[in-house]
Design a protein around this motif. Structure first.
Motif, PDB file in Angstrom:
ATOM      1  N   GLU A  88       3.461  12.390  -1.889  1.00 20.02           N
ATOM      2  CA  GLU A  88       4.097  11.503  -0.922  1.00 20.02           C
ATOM      3  C   GLU A  88       3.785  10.027  -1.178  1.00 20.02           C
ATOM      4  O   GLU A  88       4.636   9.171  -1.025  1.00 20.02           O
ATOM      5  N   GLY A  89       2.562   9.741  -1.592  1.00 19.88           N
ATOM      6  CA  GLY A  89       2.158   8.346  -1.737  1.00 19.88           C
ATOM      7  C   GLY A  89       2.286   7.799  -3.151  1.00 19.88           C
ATOM      8  O   GLY A  89       1.693   6.775  -3.458  1.00 19.88           O
TER       9      GLY A  89
ATOM     10  N   SER B 200       0.810  -1.229   0.000  1.00 20.76           N
ATOM     11  CA  SER B 200       0.000   0.000   0.000  1.00 20.76           C
ATOM     12  C   SER B 200       0.836   1.268   0.000  1.00 20.76           C
ATOM     13  O   SER B 200       0.406   2.283   0.528  1.00 20.76           O
TER      14      SER B 200
ATOM     15  N   GLU C 165       2.146  16.516  -1.639  1.00 24.51           N
ATOM     16  CA  GLU C 165       0.938  15.751  -1.992  1.00 24.51           C
ATOM     17  C   GLU C 165       1.274  14.456  -2.739  1.00 24.51           C
ATOM     18  O   GLU C 165       0.467  13.541  -2.775  1.00 24.51           O
TER      19      GLU C 165
ATOM     20  N   LEU D 131      -3.868   4.088  -7.875  1.00 22.43           N
ATOM     21  CA  LEU D 131      -4.851   5.113  -7.499  1.00 22.43           C
ATOM     22  C   LEU D 131      -6.008   5.213  -8.496  1.00 22.43           C
ATOM     23  O   LEU D 131      -5.786   5.280  -9.702  1.00 22.43           O
TER      24      LEU D 131
ATOM     25  N   ARG E  96     -12.905  10.821  -4.400  1.00 22.51           N
ATOM     26  CA  ARG E  96     -11.646  10.826  -3.647  1.00 22.51           C
ATOM     27  C   ARG E  96     -10.661   9.863  -4.287  1.00 22.51           C
ATOM     28  O   ARG E  96     -11.058   8.778  -4.732  1.00 22.51           O
ATOM     29  N   ALA E  97      -9.393  10.238  -4.301  1.00 18.88           N
ATOM     30  CA  ALA E  97      -8.367   9.331  -4.826  1.00 18.88           C
ATOM     31  C   ALA E  97      -8.004   8.323  -3.738  1.00 18.88           C
ATOM     32  O   ALA E  97      -7.613   8.705  -2.636  1.00 18.88           O
ATOM     33  N   ILE E  98      -8.171   7.040  -4.035  1.00 23.38           N
ATOM     34  CA  ILE E  98      -7.841   6.007  -3.060  1.00 23.38           C
ATOM     35  C   ILE E  98      -7.033   4.889  -3.725  1.00 23.38           C
ATOM     36  O   ILE E  98      -6.954   4.808  -4.943  1.00 23.38           O
ATOM     37  N   LYS E  99      -6.437   4.034  -2.880  1.00 20.25           N
ATOM     38  CA  LYS E  99      -5.621   2.949  -3.393  1.00 20.25           C
ATOM     39  C   LYS E  99      -6.510   1.730  -3.674  1.00 20.25           C
ATOM     40  O   LYS E  99      -7.074   1.146  -2.743  1.00 20.25           O
TER      41      LYS E  99
ATOM     42  N   ARG F 180      -8.694  19.194  -5.541  1.00 21.65           N
ATOM     43  CA  ARG F 180      -8.848  19.517  -4.111  1.00 21.65           C
ATOM     44  C   ARG F 180      -8.384  20.932  -3.805  1.00 21.65           C
ATOM     45  O   ARG F 180      -9.031  21.666  -3.063  1.00 21.65           O
TER      46      ARG F 180
ATOM     47  N   CYS G 155      -5.690  -1.123  -4.426  1.00 19.68           N
ATOM     48  CA  CYS G 155      -5.120  -2.358  -3.880  1.00 19.68           C
ATOM     49  C   CYS G 155      -5.394  -2.496  -2.397  1.00 19.68           C
ATOM     50  O   CYS G 155      -5.012  -3.476  -1.779  1.00 19.68           O
ATOM     51  N   THR G 156      -5.992  -1.477  -1.776  1.00 23.91           N
ATOM     52  CA  THR G 156      -6.180  -1.485  -0.327  1.00 23.91           C
ATOM     53  C   THR G 156      -7.660  -1.331   0.006  1.00 23.91           C
ATOM     54  O   THR G 156      -8.029  -0.817   1.059  1.00 23.91           O
ATOM     55  N   THR G 157      -8.511  -1.738  -0.930  1.00 23.66           N
ATOM     56  CA  THR G 157      -9.948  -1.611  -0.741  1.00 23.66           C
ATOM     57  C   THR G 157     -10.624  -2.853  -1.316  1.00 23.66           C
ATOM     58  O   THR G 157     -10.278  -3.286  -2.416  1.00 23.66           O
TER      59      THR G 157
END
Ligand SMILES: Cc1cc2nc3c(=O)[nH]c(=O)nc-3n(C[C@H](O)[C@H](O)[C@H](O)COP(=O)(O)OP(=O)(O)OC[C@H]3O[C@@H](n4cnc5c(N)ncnc54)[C@H](O)[C@@H]3O)c2cc1C
Ligand code: FES
Ligand code: FES
Lengths: 265, 165
Positions: B134-135, B43, B132, B49, B55-58, B116, B60-62
């Motif tokens: 960072e991930g 993650s 921003e 993404l 919203r931007a989400i991962k 945003r 692979c983590t949902t």
């Protein structure tokens, strides 16, 4: 990831009931800790009970002289909420510094506190601000809630519903992020509450988050960054791992404490 | 198994999938939308993404089942026919990619960041873009051109947002 049965809870009471019936059930909120853990086969719940969308767990409000944050409120929403920014700006900044934007878009305060990762940020805020963790069945003081690495006082089927933070006179959080994971190598949350100084340290303790009595006494006498210089921060009971030795973390505790005191003003 | 019904890039899709299916697997294996990349197991890389309900989400983590009813946009859904999204054009112009593995995630992150900041009415400085991102990990470009591309697209996108008003 192993097979599992997914349930969307319709209320907190429903979630508790499903948990009770499941062989090895777990609640899931943002999934930002639980899903990676399940992918690595470090957790293999038979049932997942999703509480992320429950209306009764959302939002922020002021109640009396405290700020109350619903357990499923996401980090990004805590960071931007006007009441948090006005009354406890240190908490808004802490939330804005967790992980990365996608983690903050999903991760929740309840999940962070229930998980009690020794390097997580929220546990430091809850401990330093003397917060009350409110669950489906009782209220627990932060001092009694955290029970060592990845351990809390929660029962197996107990669900955090909200967190009550007293509004401090001053507060700030300083974190030295691990450059790869963004979790705290060391994070120090300093708060002045009713004239008392509380200093919570995360990322460093072998037993997870803790209050540093020496720093609290020195800062109660004189709330300046110079007061930190004279404090002996022992490396005993601090973590040593590939990211840093206990001695390095002891030094970082002092540096982060100074930065937090300066930021608190 | 559960039935998952989503809107993906404007189209309703419905599939019966095991409950442990990640959104990234659902998109890539069930819908064959392979633009959403999977670059890590932890993650941390952001190659996966996607936008879910704004919203931007991962991905692979949902879990896919947890998003039943949601509105999902993937990299395949950002262009308007043959017209690239301003963020895609800017990555092209500024050479914001080399191997391209991280690019879908970078473009989805870039659009989310600009949107945003515009909604908050905050200036998007170079420092803010770097923070921003960072991930989102890139192993080739050295990030500078990615940052330039996002800054440039922010200008185009704010022009478009103003024109729409
Ligand atoms: C790349 C990355 C970087 C990160 N960086 C940081 C960081 O810098 N600082 C930081 O603090 N954290 C960090 N995190 C962790 C993140 O903050 C998680 O969101 C958080 O720790 C868990 O919240 P969640 O809602 O995602 O919980 P979940 O993953 O859904 O659940 C975690 C645990 O808590 C339990 N749980 C969840 N909600 C409740 C509840 N209401 N009551 C009882 N039990 C509950 C679950 O059963 C599970 O055991 C990072 C995560 C990632 C993936
Ligand atoms: S594949 Fe999702 S964060 Fe790396
Ligand atoms: S362009 Fe190759 S990883 Fe980013």
């Amino acid at each position: 990831m192993y097979e599992l049965k997914y349930h969307k809870a319709t209320s907190v009471a429903d979630a508790v009931a499903i948990l009770g019936d499941a062989e090895d059930g777990k609640v899931i909120a943002g999934g930002q800790t639980l899903v990676p853990t399940m992918k690595q086969h470090l957790a293999a719940p038979s049932d997942l009970i999703d509480i992320r969308a429950l209306a009764e767990l959302q939002g922020v409000c002021i109640k009396g002289d405290a700020l109350v944050v619903g357990a499923a409120t996401r980090h990004a929403d805590v960071a931007l909420h006007t009441d948090v920014r006005t009354h406890i700006p240190a908490l808004a900044r802490l939330a804005a510094g967790i992980g990365d934007p996608a983690v903050r878009a999903m991760g929740t305060i309840g999940g962070s506190l229930a998980n009690n990762d020794p390097s997580a940020c929220y546990p430091a805020a809850a401990l330093a601000l003397n917060a009350t963790i409110i669950t489906d069945r009782r209220e627990v003081d932060a001092d009694a809630f955290f029970a060592g690495m990845f351990a809390t006082d929660l029962d197996e089927d107990e669900i955090i519903t909200s967190v009550r933070f007293p509004i401090p006179e001053k507060a700030a959080y300083a974190k030295f992020p691990n450059p790869a994971s963004r979790y705290a190598m060391v994070g120090v949350f300093v708060a002045v509450l009713d004239g008392d100084v509380r200093v919570a340290v995360t990322g460093a303790g072998e037993d997870g988050v803790f209050c540093h009595k020496g720093l609290e006494a020195a800062l109660a006498a004189r709330f300046t960054s110079a007061a930190v210089d004279g404090v002996d921060v022992s490396e005993e009971e601090l973590m040593s791992d590939l990211h840093g030795s206990a001695a390095y973390r002891a030094q970082l505790i002092k540096v982060m404490a100074k930065r937090a005191v300066i930021a608190a003003g | 198994m559960s039935r998952v019904k989503l809107t993906v890039n404007g189209q309703t899709v419905s599939r019966e999938v095991p409950d442990n299916t990640l959104l990234s697997q659902f998109l890539r294996e069930d819908l064959r939308l392979t633009g959403t990349h999977v670059g890590c197991d932890t993650s941390q890389c952001g190659a996966c993404l996607v936008h879910v309900d704004g919203r931007a989400i991962k991905a692979c983590t949902t879990l896919a089942v947890s998003l039943d009813g949601a509105d999902v946009t993937t990299i395949e859904g950002v262009a308007n026919g043959d017209d690239l999204h301003p963020m895609q054009t800017a990555f092209n112009t500024h050479h914001g990619l080399q191997c391209g593995f991280c690019t879908p995630g970078m473009v989805m992150a870039g659009i989310d960041i600009v949107t945003r900041y515009q909604a908050m009415g905050q200036p998007l400085t170079e420092a803010a873009i770097r923070e921003e991102l960072e991930g989102n990990l890139c192993r080739c470009t050295g990030y500078h051109n990615i940052v330039k591309a996002i800054a440039d697209a922010a200008q185009t996108m704010s022009g478009a947002a103003k024109a729409a008003q």
